[in-house]
Design a protein around this motif. Structure first.
Motif, PDB file in Angstrom:
ATOM      1  N   ASP A  72       0.856  -1.186   0.000  1.00  0.00           N
ATOM      2  CA  ASP A  72       0.000   0.000   0.000  1.00  0.00           C
ATOM      3  C   ASP A  72       0.895   1.240   0.000  1.00  0.00           C
ATOM      4  O   ASP A  72       1.941   1.264   0.660  1.00  0.00           O
ATOM      5  CB  ASP A  72      -0.910   0.014   1.229  1.00  0.00           C
ATOM      6  CG  ASP A  72      -1.939   1.142   1.150  1.00  0.00           C
ATOM      7  OD1 ASP A  72      -2.576   1.293   0.089  1.00  0.00           O
ATOM      8  OD2 ASP A  72      -2.091   1.885   2.132  1.00  0.00           O
ATOM      9  N   ILE A  73       0.488   2.249  -0.759  1.00  0.00           N
ATOM     10  CA  ILE A  73       1.258   3.498  -0.823  1.00  0.00           C
ATOM     11  C   ILE A  73       0.291   4.655  -1.033  1.00  0.00           C
ATOM     12  O   ILE A  73      -0.674   4.532  -1.786  1.00  0.00           O
ATOM     13  CB  ILE A  73       2.329   3.450  -1.957  1.00  0.00           C
ATOM     14  CG1 ILE A  73       3.212   4.701  -1.945  1.00  0.00           C
ATOM     15  CG2 ILE A  73       1.681   3.239  -3.308  1.00  0.00           C
ATOM     16  CD1 ILE A  73       4.426   4.608  -2.879  1.00  0.00           C
ATOM     17  N   ARG A  74       0.513   5.760  -0.326  1.00  0.00           N
ATOM     18  CA  ARG A  74      -0.329   6.946  -0.496  1.00  0.00           C
ATOM     19  C   ARG A  74       0.514   8.189  -0.235  1.00  0.00           C
ATOM     20  O   ARG A  74       1.495   8.138   0.508  1.00  0.00           O
ATOM     21  CB  ARG A  74      -1.545   6.892   0.417  1.00  0.00           C
ATOM     22  CG  ARG A  74      -1.243   6.986   1.895  1.00  0.00           C
ATOM     23  CD  ARG A  74      -2.542   6.894   2.719  1.00  0.00           C
ATOM     24  NE  ARG A  74      -2.306   7.199   4.111  1.00  0.00           N
ATOM     25  CZ  ARG A  74      -1.868   6.328   5.015  1.00  0.00           C
ATOM     26  NH1 ARG A  74      -1.589   5.086   4.653  1.00  0.00           N
ATOM     27  NH2 ARG A  74      -1.693   6.701   6.266  1.00  0.00           N
ATOM     28  N   PRO A  75       0.150   9.319  -0.863  1.00  0.00           N
ATOM     29  CA  PRO A  75       0.921  10.550  -0.656  1.00  0.00           C
ATOM     30  C   PRO A  75       0.662  11.149   0.717  1.00  0.00           C
ATOM     31  O   PRO A  75      -0.413  10.994   1.289  1.00  0.00           O
ATOM     32  CB  PRO A  75       0.404  11.472  -1.767  1.00  0.00           C
ATOM     33  CG  PRO A  75      -0.961  10.968  -2.069  1.00  0.00           C
ATOM     34  CD  PRO A  75      -0.948   9.498  -1.818  1.00  0.00           C
ATOM     35  N   ALA A  76       1.681  11.848   1.233  1.00  0.00           N
ATOM     36  CA  ALA A  76       1.556  12.563   2.515  1.00  0.00           C
ATOM     37  C   ALA A  76       2.556  13.710   2.520  1.00  0.00           C
ATOM     38  O   ALA A  76       3.735  13.516   2.824  1.00  0.00           O
ATOM     39  CB  ALA A  76       1.822  11.632   3.696  1.00  0.00           C
ATOM     40  N   ASN A  77       2.095  14.917   2.146  1.00  0.00           N
ATOM     41  CA  ASN A  77       2.962  16.101   2.073  1.00  0.00           C
ATOM     42  C   ASN A  77       4.127  15.860   1.136  1.00  0.00           C
ATOM     43  O   ASN A  77       3.936  15.599  -0.029  1.00  0.00           O
ATOM     44  CB  ASN A  77       3.429  16.518   3.476  1.00  0.00           C
ATOM     45  CG  ASN A  77       2.280  16.974   4.348  1.00  0.00           C
ATOM     46  OD1 ASN A  77       1.294  17.488   3.852  1.00  0.00           O
ATOM     47  ND2 ASN A  77       2.410  16.762   5.641  1.00  0.00           N
ATOM     48  N   THR A  78       5.353  15.893   1.658  1.00  0.00           N
ATOM     49  CA  THR A  78       6.540  15.772   0.797  1.00  0.00           C
ATOM     50  C   THR A  78       7.051  14.342   0.688  1.00  0.00           C
ATOM     51  O   THR A  78       8.086  14.105   0.064  1.00  0.00           O
ATOM     52  CB  THR A  78       7.676  16.652   1.342  1.00  0.00           C
ATOM     53  OG1 THR A  78       7.990  16.215   2.667  1.00  0.00           O
ATOM     54  CG2 THR A  78       7.265  18.114   1.366  1.00  0.00           C
TER      55      THR A  78
END
Length: 199
Positions: free
Chosen positions: A53-59
């Motif tokens: 699983d991978i998701r964006p979070a700020n930088t």
């Protein structure tokens, strides 16, 4: 696939995120979420990491790896660098785009074509790519990887050409003129005789 024979760093694992084994990951891919597109990632010691699983979070991105299910396991991974083999990377980038791994080891030539050094690393501290170059006996000379400072890159021929003035390797006329006005940039700073002293 086993441990990469020609490793290219894709990411580095940061701090744990939450209590279910997720970690914050700094990626070096153009699109951060593309990290999941390269299959298993490998640590220097050969451990394989599969992204589930991978998701964006700020930088950064927040990643869950297979087999990492609690905060303790996630915390143990902090600082782990992740690699793929160079053969996993596409070669269809723009003409002026290069993989850092392809630049390391290239000869450095000046504007006359004379070889003056070698690229030993590529860094990015947030302001753009910087070539870490050895020049003669000097180590760790940093050159901005810009069109002005590095006008030619030839991976096929194994060299980069630098403009010594734009790269900051030579004094320009302005600094030479200031030297003639009595300022010696190599001189020691002056101040009160007892400045910084304990008497």
């Amino acid at each position: 696939m086993s441990k990469p024979q020609n490793p290219v760093q894709m990411a580095v694992i940061g701090a744990a995120h939450g209590i279910k084994g997720e970690v914050r990951v700094k990626t070096f891919t153009g699109e951060p979420l593309a990290l999941a597109d390269y299959g298993p990632l490998y640590a220097r010691d050969g451990r394989a990491f599969q992204i589930i699983d991978i998701r964006p979070a700020n930088t950064v991105v927040v990643v869950r790896f297979k087999g990492v299910s609690d905060r303790n396991a996630a915390e143990a991974l902090a600082g782990t660098e992740l690699f793929v083999d160079r053969s996993m990377l596409p070669d269809d980038g723009e003409e002026d785009e290069f993989y850092h791994a392809d630049l390391v080891g290239l000869a450095v030539r000046d504007d006359t074509g004379a070889e003056i050094g070698k690229v030993v690393a590529v860094h990015n501290f947030g302001g753009g790519d910087i070539l870490d170059v050895t020049l003669g006996g000097r180590k760790g000379v940093l050159i901005p990887f810009t069109q002005a400072a590095v006008p030619q890159v030839s991976i096929a021929e194994g060299f980069v050409r630098v403009d010594p003035a734009a790269a900051g390797l030579v004094d320009d006329e302005d600094s030479e003129a200031s030297g003639r006005d009595g300022f010696d940039p190599k001189g020691r700073p002056r101040g009160p005789r007892d400045a910084g002293g304990n008497r």
